[in-house]
Design a protein around this motif. Structure first.
Motif, short mmCIF file in Angstrom:
data_model
loop_
_atom_site.label_atom_id
_atom_site.label_comp_id
_atom_site.label_asym_id
_atom_site.label_seq_id
_atom_site.Cartn_x
_atom_site.Cartn_y
_atom_site.Cartn_z
N VAL A 71 -8.11 9.94 -4.62
CA VAL A 71 -6.71 9.62 -4.46
C VAL A 71 -7.60 8.16 -3.59
O VAL A 71 -6.67 6.67 -4.12
CB VAL A 71 -5.80 9.93 -2.99
CG1 VAL A 71 -5.08 8.95 -2.24
CG2 VAL A 71 -5.61 11.40 -3.36
N GLY A 72 -8.24 7.82 -2.67
CA GLY A 72 -8.27 6.31 -2.15
C GLY A 72 -9.67 5.66 -3.58
O GLY A 72 -8.94 3.75 -3.55
N LEU A 73 -9.67 6.08 -4.43
CA LEU A 73 -10.51 5.50 -5.50
C LEU A 73 -8.42 4.65 -6.30
O LEU A 73 -9.12 4.18 -6.75
CB LEU A 73 -11.14 6.59 -6.41
CG LEU A 73 -12.34 6.27 -5.82
CD1 LEU A 73 -13.08 7.68 -6.35
CD2 LEU A 73 -13.26 4.94 -5.55
N VAL A 74 -7.94 6.07 -6.61
CA VAL A 74 -6.68 5.50 -7.04
C VAL A 74 -6.31 4.28 -6.85
O VAL A 74 -5.88 3.34 -7.80
CB VAL A 74 -6.26 6.64 -7.60
CG1 VAL A 74 -4.53 6.22 -8.34
CG2 VAL A 74 -6.62 7.49 -8.59
N PHE A 75 -5.96 4.28 -5.13
CA PHE A 75 -5.06 3.54 -4.95
C PHE A 75 -5.87 2.02 -4.46
O PHE A 75 -5.55 1.22 -4.42
CB PHE A 75 -4.68 3.79 -3.72
CG PHE A 75 -3.55 4.24 -3.19
CD1 PHE A 75 -2.10 4.29 -3.66
CD2 PHE A 75 -3.47 6.04 -3.34
CE1 PHE A 75 -0.87 4.10 -3.25
CE2 PHE A 75 -2.23 6.39 -4.22
CZ PHE A 75 -1.38 5.76 -3.46
N SER A 76 -7.26 2.16 -4.53
CA SER A 76 -7.87 1.18 -4.77
C SER A 76 -7.93 0.36 -5.98
O SER A 76 -8.13 -0.69 -5.45
CB SER A 76 -9.51 1.31 -4.36
OG SER A 76 -9.85 2.06 -3.07
N TRP A 77 -8.14 0.32 -7.05
CA TRP A 77 -7.66 0.39 -7.98
C TRP A 77 -6.10 0.01 -8.48
O TRP A 77 -5.70 -1.32 -8.50
CB TRP A 77 -8.29 0.96 -9.63
CG TRP A 77 -10.05 1.59 -9.85
CD1 TRP A 77 -10.48 1.03 -8.73
CD2 TRP A 77 -9.61 3.00 -9.83
NE1 TRP A 77 -11.29 2.17 -9.27
CE2 TRP A 77 -11.14 2.91 -10.46
CE3 TRP A 77 -8.76 4.30 -10.43
CZ2 TRP A 77 -12.14 4.00 -10.36
CZ3 TRP A 77 -9.79 5.22 -10.51
CH2 TRP A 77 -11.27 4.68 -10.72
N PHE A 78 -5.29 0.19 -7.63
CA PHE A 78 -3.57 -0.09 -7.98
C PHE A 78 -3.66 -1.07 -6.95
O PHE A 78 -2.78 -1.74 -6.91
CB PHE A 78 -2.85 1.56 -7.33
CG PHE A 78 -0.99 0.89 -7.08
CD1 PHE A 78 -0.65 0.91 -8.22
CD2 PHE A 78 -0.91 0.36 -5.91
CE1 PHE A 78 0.58 0.86 -8.23
CE2 PHE A 78 0.17 0.83 -5.78
CZ PHE A 78 1.52 0.43 -6.79
N TYR A 79 -4.42 -1.55 -6.05
CA TYR A 79 -4.46 -2.69 -5.74
C TYR A 79 -5.62 -3.59 -5.33
O TYR A 79 -5.26 -4.80 -4.56
CB TYR A 79 -4.76 -2.56 -3.31
CG TYR A 79 -3.48 -1.41 -3.21
CD1 TYR A 79 -2.17 -1.71 -2.92
CD2 TYR A 79 -4.09 -0.55 -1.69
CE1 TYR A 79 -1.34 -0.83 -1.98
CE2 TYR A 79 -3.71 0.68 -1.35
CZ TYR A 79 -1.93 0.49 -1.30
OH TYR A 79 -1.32 1.09 -0.51
N LEU A 80 -6.46 -4.24 -6.93
CA LEU A 80 -6.79 -5.09 -6.91
C LEU A 80 -6.54 -6.56 -7.46
O LEU A 80 -4.81 -6.31 -7.78
CB LEU A 80 -7.06 -4.45 -8.73
CG LEU A 80 -8.62 -3.59 -8.01
CD1 LEU A 80 -9.75 -3.09 -9.50
CD2 LEU A 80 -9.69 -3.41 -7.08
N PRO A 81 -6.85 -7.50 -6.49
CA PRO A 81 -5.67 -8.68 -7.00
C PRO A 81 -5.39 -9.11 -7.75
O PRO A 81 -4.44 -9.58 -8.10
CB PRO A 81 -6.98 -9.30 -5.82
CG PRO A 81 -8.25 -8.60 -5.22
CD PRO A 81 -8.25 -7.59 -5.47
N ARG A 82 -5.96 -8.49 -9.17
CA ARG A 82 -6.29 -9.24 -9.98
C ARG A 82 -5.73 -8.63 -11.38
O ARG A 82 -4.93 -7.95 -11.82
CB ARG A 82 -7.52 -10.16 -10.37
CG ARG A 82 -7.38 -11.49 -9.72
CD ARG A 82 -9.23 -12.15 -10.38
NE ARG A 82 -9.61 -13.39 -9.39
CZ ARG A 82 -9.85 -13.97 -10.12
NH1 ARG A 82 -11.04 -13.58 -10.69
NH2 ARG A 82 -10.26 -15.25 -9.31
N GLU A 83 -6.43 -7.26 -11.78
CA GLU A 83 -6.33 -6.57 -12.27
C GLU A 83 -5.40 -4.96 -11.67
O GLU A 83 -4.97 -4.14 -12.09
CB GLU A 83 -7.97 -5.84 -12.76
CG GLU A 83 -8.49 -6.78 -13.60
CD GLU A 83 -9.16 -7.89 -12.01
OE1 GLU A 83 -9.25 -7.40 -11.06
OE2 GLU A 83 -10.37 -8.35 -12.67
#
Length: 316
Positions: A140-152
């Motif tokens: 869950v943490g990894l998925v949301f980290s990708w979801f919050y990425l500033p550019r991608e």
């Protein structure tokens, strides 16, 4: 008609062994004994050890040095010392977690009410809502980290569609904690939903039908008929959600590692930093943080237990 002869008791109560006389009372305790032993060894004893270690200065390997209440004085700023700034930030972050995490309970309730209907494809909807509960918090943490990425990240892609500028959720000290809490709410809402779905299966249909005949519907039906029968599920949801909010660690470790600038620390993560991180190995100070966290949890759980006990006494 002939009657069967009365066979005398070969072992009258006076001559039976102590176990035979108390067999009915002792049998449940014999079944509970292994679980109670494991609970004592792996829960009660470590709690006592944490209390004892908190009165010492110890690096985890050498000899302990008795310091009394010095760890608590430093932690809480008692006496001439100022309160530990890191502890203060961690405490207020835990309070934010606690307040916002409770949103999982009403969200889980309303999703459960929706999924309790007979709708086409309801099994698919149940599977989709249940999915967050079965995956690891690290995932869950990894998925949301990708979801919050500033550019991608997907979040900024969605904001770009409506003309809003990109935001760096996990890089902003004022937003990072709320971004992590939002990630934690996803699986926690699914857990509360499961509790309420189970509770809805035990709702008395006769009471619901009687309320309908009296003209109750909508919010009145929910507040006066459904929710009173869901009190056990609500109690479990509150306890589990509060404990989850206060011991939050894995999402913070995966998503920000306490940053940026220590703004997302909570008490459990600060305890880890002081006790086991590369700059820590202050077991006594970490144990003092653990004791404070334990009493905060104990306060809330004791309050809910007392509330349930009071309600049970009032219902008699």
């Amino acid at each position: 008609m002939a009657t069967a002869p009365i066979v005398p008791d070969r072992h009258p109560p006076a001559t039976r062994g102590w176990y035979k006389r108390n067999e009915i009372a002792l049998t449940p305790w014999l079944f509970l004994a292994p679980a109670m032993l494991f609970f004592a060894v792996y829960v009660i004893v470590p709690i006592g050890q944490s209390f004892w270690i908190s009165f010492h200065e110890w690096d985890g390997l050498g000899e302990k040095t008795w310091v009394g209440m010095a760890n608590y004085d430093r932690l809480l700023g008692i006496g001439e010392q100022n309160i530990d700034r890191k502890f203060e930030v961690s405490f207020w972050n835990n309070l934010r977690w606690l307040i916002l995490y409770l949103l999982a309970i009403p969200l889980g309730l309303f999703i459960a009410l929706f999924l309790n209907q007979t709708v086409t494809g309801i099994r698919l909807y149940k599977s989709l809502f249940f999915f967050p509960f079965v995956i690891s918090q690290v995932v869950v943490g990894l998925v949301f980290s990708w979801f919050y990425l500033p550019r991608e990240g997907l979040l900024n892609a969605i904001l770009g569609l409506v003309g809003a500028g990109p935001i760096n959720v996990l890089g902003d000290p004022d937003m990072a904690t709320y971004g992590i809490i939002a990630a934690g709410l996803w699986p926690q809402t699914a857990y509360c939903m499961i509790l309420y779905l189970t509770g809805l299966n035990s709702v008395d249909p006769e009471q619901v039908e009687a309320a309908r005949l009296d003209g109750a519907k909508g919010w009145r039906m929910l507040c006066y008929v459904i929710l009173p029968q869901l009190k056990p599920a609500t109690f479990i949801a509150f306890v589990v959600t509060i404990i989850g909010a206060l011991r939050s660690f894995d999402l913070i470790s995966v998503m920000t590692n306490g940053g940026p600038f220590g703004s997302t620390r909570v008490l459990s993560f600060y305890m880890f930093e002081e006790s086991l991180s590369e700059f820590g190995f202050r077991m006594g100070y970490g144990a003092a943080i653990a004791v404070v966290l334990f009493f905060i949890m104990l306060f809330f759980i004791a309050y809910f237990l007392w509330s349930m006990y009071r309600d049970e006494r009032g219902a008699r």
